[in-house]
Design a protein around this motif. Structure first.
Motif, mmCIF file in Angstrom:
data_model
loop_
_atom_site.group_PDB
_atom_site.id
_atom_site.type_symbol
_atom_site.label_atom_id
_atom_site.label_comp_id
_atom_site.label_asym_id
_atom_site.label_seq_id
_atom_site.Cartn_x
_atom_site.Cartn_y
_atom_site.Cartn_z
ATOM 1 N N LEU A 258 0.823 -1.208 0.000
ATOM 2 C CA LEU A 258 0.000 0.000 0.000
ATOM 3 C C LEU A 258 0.858 1.260 0.000
ATOM 4 O O LEU A 258 0.495 2.270 -0.617
ATOM 5 C CB LEU A 258 -0.932 -0.015 1.217
ATOM 6 C CG LEU A 258 -1.950 -1.152 1.261
ATOM 7 C CD1 LEU A 258 -2.766 -1.096 2.547
ATOM 8 C CD2 LEU A 258 -2.873 -1.106 0.055
ATOM 9 N N ALA A 259 2.001 1.219 0.701
ATOM 10 C CA ALA A 259 2.888 2.385 0.731
ATOM 11 C C ALA A 259 3.501 2.633 -0.635
ATOM 12 O O ALA A 259 3.663 3.792 -1.054
ATOM 13 C CB ALA A 259 3.975 2.173 1.789
ATOM 14 N N ILE A 260 3.857 1.571 -1.344
ATOM 15 C CA ILE A 260 4.408 1.735 -2.698
ATOM 16 C C ILE A 260 3.358 2.343 -3.623
ATOM 17 O O ILE A 260 3.656 3.231 -4.443
ATOM 18 C CB ILE A 260 4.902 0.375 -3.227
ATOM 19 C CG1 ILE A 260 6.115 -0.100 -2.419
ATOM 20 C CG2 ILE A 260 5.264 0.469 -4.705
ATOM 21 C CD1 ILE A 260 6.563 -1.500 -2.768
ATOM 22 N N ILE A 261 2.113 1.876 -3.492
ATOM 23 C CA ILE A 261 1.039 2.443 -4.310
ATOM 24 C C ILE A 261 0.769 3.892 -3.919
ATOM 25 O O ILE A 261 0.517 4.752 -4.787
ATOM 26 C CB ILE A 261 -0.235 1.586 -4.166
ATOM 27 C CG1 ILE A 261 0.006 0.188 -4.746
ATOM 28 C CG2 ILE A 261 -1.410 2.244 -4.860
ATOM 29 C CD1 ILE A 261 -1.145 -0.765 -4.549
ATOM 30 N N ALA A 262 0.812 4.192 -2.617
ATOM 31 C CA ALA A 262 0.600 5.571 -2.167
ATOM 32 C C ALA A 262 1.691 6.497 -2.707
ATOM 33 O O ALA A 262 1.412 7.626 -3.139
ATOM 34 C CB ALA A 262 0.564 5.622 -0.647
ATOM 35 N N GLU A 263 2.925 6.016 -2.687
ATOM 36 C CA GLU A 263 4.021 6.826 -3.246
ATOM 37 C C GLU A 263 3.801 7.067 -4.732
ATOM 38 O O GLU A 263 4.010 8.187 -5.231
ATOM 39 C CB GLU A 263 5.351 6.109 -3.005
ATOM 40 C CG GLU A 263 6.578 6.853 -3.524
ATOM 41 C CD GLU A 263 6.821 6.641 -5.003
ATOM 42 O OE1 GLU A 263 7.250 7.602 -5.676
ATOM 43 O OE2 GLU A 263 6.543 5.533 -5.504
ATOM 44 N N ALA A 264 3.390 6.016 -5.459
ATOM 45 C CA ALA A 264 3.140 6.176 -6.889
ATOM 46 C C ALA A 264 1.984 7.147 -7.138
ATOM 47 O O ALA A 264 2.028 7.944 -8.080
ATOM 48 C CB ALA A 264 2.835 4.814 -7.517
ATOM 49 N N THR A 265 0.975 7.094 -6.283
ATOM 50 C CA THR A 265 -0.165 8.001 -6.435
ATOM 51 C C THR A 265 0.246 9.443 -6.215
ATOM 52 O O THR A 265 -0.105 10.338 -6.996
ATOM 53 C CB THR A 265 -1.284 7.613 -5.459
ATOM 54 O OG1 THR A 265 -1.665 6.250 -5.676
ATOM 55 C CG2 THR A 265 -2.500 8.508 -5.644
ATOM 56 N N LEU A 266 1.000 9.690 -5.140
ATOM 57 C CA LEU A 266 1.445 11.060 -4.859
ATOM 58 C C LEU A 266 2.372 11.570 -5.954
ATOM 59 O O LEU A 266 2.275 12.737 -6.370
ATOM 60 C CB LEU A 266 2.146 11.106 -3.503
ATOM 61 C CG LEU A 266 1.252 10.863 -2.276
ATOM 62 C CD1 LEU A 266 2.096 10.782 -1.015
ATOM 63 C CD2 LEU A 266 0.205 11.959 -2.146
ATOM 64 N N SER A 267 3.276 10.707 -6.411
ATOM 65 C CA SER A 267 4.183 11.131 -7.487
ATOM 66 C C SER A 267 3.420 11.371 -8.785
ATOM 67 O O SER A 267 3.758 12.275 -9.561
ATOM 68 C CB SER A 267 5.265 10.077 -7.703
ATOM 69 O OG SER A 267 6.064 9.922 -6.547
ATOM 70 N N PHE A 268 2.396 10.559 -9.037
ATOM 71 C CA PHE A 268 1.578 10.763 -10.239
ATOM 72 C C PHE A 268 0.843 12.097 -10.174
ATOM 73 O O PHE A 268 0.644 12.748 -11.203
ATOM 74 C CB PHE A 268 0.587 9.614 -10.379
ATOM 75 C CG PHE A 268 -0.279 9.705 -11.603
ATOM 76 C CD1 PHE A 268 0.192 9.300 -12.842
ATOM 77 C CD2 PHE A 268 -1.571 10.196 -11.521
ATOM 78 C CE1 PHE A 268 -0.601 9.388 -13.970
ATOM 79 C CE2 PHE A 268 -2.376 10.290 -12.643
ATOM 80 C CZ PHE A 268 -1.887 9.878 -13.868
ATOM 81 N N LEU A 269 0.453 12.497 -8.957
ATOM 82 C CA LEU A 269 -0.236 13.775 -8.794
ATOM 83 C C LEU A 269 0.721 14.953 -8.809
ATOM 84 O O LEU A 269 0.284 16.106 -8.744
ATOM 85 C CB LEU A 269 -1.031 13.778 -7.482
ATOM 86 C CG LEU A 269 -2.187 12.777 -7.408
ATOM 87 C CD1 LEU A 269 -2.817 12.785 -6.017
ATOM 88 C CD2 LEU A 269 -3.239 13.075 -8.459
ATOM 89 N N GLY A 270 2.026 14.671 -8.878
ATOM 90 C CA GLY A 270 3.006 15.743 -8.957
ATOM 91 C C GLY A 270 3.481 16.272 -7.631
ATOM 92 O O GLY A 270 4.135 17.316 -7.581
ATOM 93 N N VAL A 271 3.186 15.573 -6.525
ATOM 94 C CA VAL A 271 3.605 16.038 -5.201
ATOM 95 C C VAL A 271 4.529 15.019 -4.539
ATOM 96 O O VAL A 271 4.672 15.005 -3.318
ATOM 97 C CB VAL A 271 2.379 16.299 -4.292
ATOM 98 C CG1 VAL A 271 1.559 17.435 -4.816
ATOM 99 C CG2 VAL A 271 1.531 15.039 -4.154
ATOM 100 N N GLY A 272 5.170 14.174 -5.330
ATOM 101 C CA GLY A 272 6.029 13.142 -4.766
ATOM 102 C C GLY A 272 7.484 13.361 -5.134
ATOM 103 O O GLY A 272 8.048 14.435 -4.930
ATOM 104 N N ALA A 273 8.099 12.319 -5.695
ATOM 105 C CA ALA A 273 9.504 12.387 -6.068
ATOM 106 C C ALA A 273 9.714 13.419 -7.174
ATOM 107 O O ALA A 273 8.887 13.544 -8.072
ATOM 108 C CB ALA A 273 9.990 11.010 -6.528
#
Length: 330
Positions: A258-273
């Motif tokens: 779930l954390a990997i998916i959450a990271e991918a979601t935040l990065s997809f929204l432009g607020v992650g990596a």
């Protein structure tokens, strides 16, 4: 006398019961191989395939500098003329061939996936560790101390459960980004991401540990520890904690996916990596911009990698939950 063993004829002492037990005691590897957990694992083809896929992806990410043909984080190694190269087809300008093609900046998609997995796994593991430490600590305190402390911690957990975890992570990420100076935001983006995901996932650890602590604190070994003068902290850490870790390990495995998916979601929204250090979510966001223009591989391969990683870890968590449940093993 000739029929007696040589050791007996020479006056040697026969082995005692304890010595014979030490001689016949199996090694740790044999004990682990014969354990119920290992037996259940060998009987589950899904678990073995999931473990093999997870191990392959993790090792690929760890040894990315040795496996990847290029370093996508090094601008000096990039050639813009290689941009939008199709998978397995030689570039018409440079003649270079890439297994999974290239993106708009000429980065090898295969190399970016390997390096992107490193960031996704690092963020996922560190976020789960943060959530575990915070959730286990608060759960032990709430279950052992009880009273007003228990009520306050659990009401905070209930309030947080009313909001989706991704919204909580977005809120924490936004607050942290507002506090950090602009010149350090890209450098601290990964750590802010870990903080946001970890603080949004501690509740499930706390609730499970609290319930198990409520059961364990009334048992005889806890009362005996109190009688000999052990402090509350020592009792919680050295006596109760080892007996409540089994469900925590299951939750941690599932929470990693779930954390990997959450990271991918935040990065997809432009607020992650940041784009300079793209994770799998960032690669998917970049590929989505070129999906309808025909460059499908920029999105397809990172998305398949994320799916395989999250699914394999999740399947391992489901198997571990069933294997550690004594009611299902009767």
């Amino acid at each position: 006398m000739s029929d007696l063993p040589d050791a007996t004829r020479q006056g040697a002492k026969p082995l005692g019961r304890l010595e014979a037990a030490e001689v016949t005691r199996p090694s740790r590897w044999h004990a682990a191989w014969d354990s119920d957990l290992s037996y259940n694992f060998r009987r589950s083809p899904v678990a073995m395939v999931a473990a093999a896929v997870t191990l392959l992806l993790v090792l690929s990410a760890v040894f990315a500098p040795l496996i990847a043909p290029t370093n996508p984080f090094d601008p000096a190694s990039l050639n813009l003329m290689n941009g939008f190269s199709q998978p397995g087809v030689a570039n018409q300008f440079t003649g270079d061939t890439f297994l999974m093609g290239t993106d708009d900046q000429g980065r090898d998609v295969f190399s970016t996936i390997l390096y992107g997995m490193r960031i996704s796994l690092f963020v996922g593991v560190m976020a789960v560790l943060l959530a575990m430490v915070l959730g286990i600590s608060l759960g032990l305190i709430a279950g052992y101390v009880g009273g007003l402390t228990d009520a306050v911690i659990m009401r905070v957990a209930d309030v947080q459960l009313t909001f989706p975890s991704i919204l909580v992570a977005l809120l924490i990420f936004g607050i942290a980004r507002g506090v950090i100076p602009i010149e350090y935001r890209d450098q601290m983006a990964i750590w802010v991401l870990i903080l946001a995901i970890g603080l949004s996932d501690w509740v499930q650890f706390a609730r499970v540990v609290r319930g198990a602590t409520l059961v364990e604190r009334g048992k005889e070994y806890v009362q005996a520890a109190r009688l000999i003068g052990r402090g509350s902290g020592a009792i919680m850490v050295r006596h109760i904690l080892p007996n409540v870790l089994s469900p925590v390990l299951v939750i941690a495995t599932i929470s990693l996916a779930l954390a990997i998916i959450a990271e991918a979601t935040l990065s997809f929204l432009g607020v992650g990596a940041p784009p300079t250090q793209p994770s799998l979510g960032t690669l998917i966001r970049i590929g989505q911009d070129f999906l309808f223009s025909g460059e499908w591989w920029i999105l397809f391969f990172p998305a398949c990698t994320l799916l395989a990683l999250a699914l394999s870890v999740n399947l391992l968590g489901d198997w571990l939950r069933d294997a550690l449940n004594p009611k299902l093993n009767d």
